[in-house]
Structure formats: structure tokens, C-alpha cells
Design an enzyme around this catalytic site. Structure first.
Site, mmCIF file in Angstrom:
data_model
loop_
_atom_site.group_PDB
_atom_site.id
_atom_site.type_symbol
_atom_site.label_atom_id
_atom_site.label_comp_id
_atom_site.label_asym_id
_atom_site.label_seq_id
_atom_site.Cartn_x
_atom_site.Cartn_y
_atom_site.Cartn_z
ATOM 1 N N LYS A 11 48.065 33.369 34.349
ATOM 2 C CA LYS A 11 48.438 34.791 34.265
ATOM 3 C C LYS A 11 49.776 35.007 33.534
ATOM 4 C CE LYS A 11 45.828 36.133 38.426
ATOM 5 N NZ LYS A 11 45.885 36.825 39.750
ATOM 6 N N TYR A 51 38.402 42.979 36.678
ATOM 7 C CA TYR A 51 38.773 43.216 38.079
ATOM 8 C C TYR A 51 38.055 44.437 38.676
ATOM 9 C CZ TYR A 51 42.360 39.575 38.224
ATOM 10 O OH TYR A 51 43.017 38.361 38.246
ATOM 11 N N PHE A 59 45.968 48.387 44.745
ATOM 12 C CA PHE A 59 46.740 47.620 43.768
ATOM 13 C C PHE A 59 46.048 47.512 42.399
ATOM 14 C CE2 PHE A 59 44.350 44.516 46.378
ATOM 15 C CZ PHE A 59 43.617 43.857 45.388
ATOM 16 N N ARG A 87 40.044 26.453 43.801
ATOM 17 C CA ARG A 87 40.631 27.364 44.795
ATOM 18 C C ARG A 87 41.643 26.609 45.675
ATOM 19 N NH1 ARG A 87 39.831 32.920 44.098
ATOM 20 N NH2 ARG A 87 40.849 32.916 46.138
ATOM 21 N N THR A 93 46.024 33.527 47.964
ATOM 22 C CA THR A 93 46.379 34.666 47.104
ATOM 23 C C THR A 93 47.853 35.032 47.240
ATOM 24 O OG1 THR A 93 44.137 35.513 47.452
ATOM 25 C CG2 THR A 93 45.756 37.047 46.533
ATOM 26 N N ARG A 104 50.145 28.190 43.489
ATOM 27 C CA ARG A 104 50.770 29.447 43.899
ATOM 28 C C ARG A 104 52.009 29.211 44.761
ATOM 29 N NH1 ARG A 104 45.073 32.760 44.711
ATOM 30 N NH2 ARG A 104 45.107 33.831 42.698
ATOM 31 N N ASN A 114 50.749 36.007 40.779
ATOM 32 C CA ASN A 114 50.509 34.740 41.473
ATOM 33 C C ASN A 114 49.954 33.648 40.562
ATOM 34 O OD1 ASN A 114 47.968 35.766 41.203
ATOM 35 N ND2 ASN A 114 47.493 35.879 43.375
ATOM 36 N N HIS A 117 44.275 32.811 38.172
ATOM 37 C CA HIS A 117 43.002 33.318 38.703
ATOM 38 C C HIS A 117 42.027 32.154 38.749
ATOM 39 C CE1 HIS A 117 39.220 35.499 39.155
ATOM 40 N NE2 HIS A 117 38.748 34.665 38.238
ATOM 41 N N GLU A 128 32.055 35.187 34.710
ATOM 42 C CA GLU A 128 33.406 35.283 34.152
ATOM 43 C C GLU A 128 33.556 34.429 32.895
ATOM 44 O OE1 GLU A 128 35.460 36.248 38.499
ATOM 45 O OE2 GLU A 128 35.947 34.370 37.489
HETATM 46 P P1 IDP Z 1 42.316 35.809 44.392
HETATM 47 O O1 IDP Z 1 42.958 35.893 43.030
HETATM 48 O O2 IDP Z 1 43.026 34.824 45.298
HETATM 49 O O3 IDP Z 1 40.824 35.577 44.339
HETATM 50 P P2 IDP Z 1 41.718 38.599 45.039
HETATM 51 O O4 IDP Z 1 41.652 39.142 46.429
HETATM 52 O O5 IDP Z 1 40.418 38.394 44.314
HETATM 53 O O6 IDP Z 1 42.559 37.230 45.106
HETATM 54 O O7 IDP Z 1 42.653 39.551 44.211
HETATM 55 C C1 IDP Z 1 42.701 39.491 42.800
HETATM 56 C C2 IDP Z 1 44.136 39.569 42.364
HETATM 57 O O8 IDP Z 1 44.651 40.846 42.706
HETATM 58 C C3 IDP Z 1 45.098 38.589 43.042
HETATM 59 O O9 IDP Z 1 45.080 37.288 42.492
HETATM 60 C C4 IDP Z 1 46.429 39.274 42.832
HETATM 61 O O10 IDP Z 1 46.916 39.113 41.502
HETATM 62 C C5 IDP Z 1 46.037 40.734 43.034
HETATM 63 N N1 IDP Z 1 46.197 41.158 44.439
HETATM 64 C C6 IDP Z 1 45.414 40.837 45.488
HETATM 65 N N2 IDP Z 1 45.847 41.408 46.634
HETATM 66 C C7 IDP Z 1 46.940 42.130 46.291
HETATM 67 C C8 IDP Z 1 47.855 42.963 47.033
HETATM 68 O O11 IDP Z 1 47.748 43.152 48.234
HETATM 69 N N3 IDP Z 1 48.883 43.529 46.305
HETATM 70 C C9 IDP Z 1 49.035 43.350 44.948
HETATM 71 N N4 IDP Z 1 48.195 42.594 44.229
HETATM 72 C C10 IDP Z 1 47.172 41.974 44.879
HETATM 73 MG MG MG Z 2 39.339 36.793 43.572
#
Ligand code: IDP
Ligand code: MG
Length: 140
Positions: A11, A51, A59, A87, A93, A104, A114, A117, A128
Site C-alpha cells: 500500500k 473495495y 471508512f 494472511r 488488520t 503489519r 496498514n 492487502h 482480485e
Molecule cells: P484486511 O485488509 O485485513 O482484509 P478489511 O476488513 O478487509 O481488512 O479492510 C480493508 C482495509 O480497510 C484494511 O486493510 C484497512 O486499510 C481499512 N480498514 C479496515 N477497517 C478500518 C477501520 O476501522 N478504520 C479505517 N480503515 C479501516
Molecule cells: Mg479484507
């Protein structure tokens, strides 16, 4: 265990800090192979589509802004159990909840910024990968 492919993005927070090589070293040390890789500037349209599943989340707009704020590196990673393994290497996350040694934990700036992805299922990995790579771009 089967050889699988998963989709990964390094990212903008990580490319900005010049961490592509350090992150790739983590994948390789864990036995994943980078079988396709390209550095791109994601468009708003691409980020919104990618997304889409989070479109109703508070968010979402910030996330789209973040993902288009600088270059990203899109990748296909290949290896045994690649989806779940990636993962694990990524960590939770929210970096505050990520295990020691994960990408992370070591590199993420925040729950949003973070660093990486990774696909959450083999089915989503195939979808994807198809957004960014043609079959001939992937050399296993
Ligand atoms: P993941 O990347 O661990 O699969 P997801 O729940 O799919 O997590 O969320 C996608 C992306 O959205 C996260 O990697 C992060 O960049 C962002 N994100 C997720 N939850 C939050 C939040 O509570 N606040 C701000 N950004 C978030
Ligand atoms: Mg995800």
C-alpha cells in the site's frame, strides 16, 4: 496442501517509506514466490471497485483516498496454502492486534495505513488477480 495463488498489494504508506523490498523479503522468507508484480498508481475508479465490499463502511471514502494517495505494488504470490499463509505473514488488520514478526506489526502506521492487502479466500484471490493481471503476466 495445494499450491495456491493469492493477490497482494503493497500500500501507499509502505511505498512512500521505501519498504517494498523489506516486505517482499518477508513473503520470500515464508516460502511464497512473487510470480507477478507491477507498480501502479491506482485510479479512484479502480480503488472504489476493489473495495466495493466495504462501500457501506464509514471508512470507505478515506480508504479510497488513501489507496490512491501514492503508488502501490500489485502482486501475485504463489505457494502452499498461499491465501492463509499470506494472511499470517501480514498480521491482523489493526497493527495494535498484530502478532510479533508480522508485516503489519513491524511496518503498519495505523488500522488504515496498514502496509499490505491480501486476499481473504481463494475465490476472492482469483477475482482480485483478474482485476490487475492477465494470465500471461503471471510466470510461476
Ligand atoms: P484486511 O485488509 O485485513 O482484509 P478489511 O476488513 O478487509 O481488512 O479492510 C480493508 C482495509 O480497510 C484494511 O486493510 C484497512 O486499510 C481499512 N480498514 C479496515 N477497517 C478500518 C477501520 O476501522 N478504520 C479505517 N480503515 C479501516
Ligand atoms: Mg479484507
Amino acid at each position: 496442501m495445494a499450491i495456491e495463488r493469492t493477490f497482494s498489494i503493497i500500500k501507499p504508506d509502505a511505498t512512500r517509506r521505501n519498504l517494498t523490498g523489506k516486505i517482499n523479503a518477508k513473503f520470500e522468507a515464508a516460502g511464497l514466490r512473487i510470480v507477478a508484480q507491477r507498480r501502479i498508481q491506482m485510479t479512484e475508479t479502480q480503488a472504489k471497485k476493489f473495495y466495493e465490499v466495504h462501500a457501506a463502511r464509514p471508512f470507505y471514502n478515506d480508504l479510497v483516498k488513501f489507496m490512491t494517495s501514492g503508488p502501490v505494488v500489485v502482486q501475485v504470490l504463489e505457494g502452499e496454502n498461499a491465501v492463509a499463509k499470506n494472511r499470517e505473514i501480514m498480521g491482523a488488520t489493526n497493527p495494535a492486534n498484530a502478532d510479533a514478526g508480522t508485516i503489519r506489526k513491524e511496518f503498519a502506521e495505523s488500522i488504515e495505513a496498514n502496509s499490505v492487502h491480501g486476499s481473504d479466500s481463494a475465490e476472492n484471490a482469483a477475482i482480485e488477480i483478474g482485476y490487475f493481471f492477465a494470465g500471461a503476466d503471471i510466470v510461476g
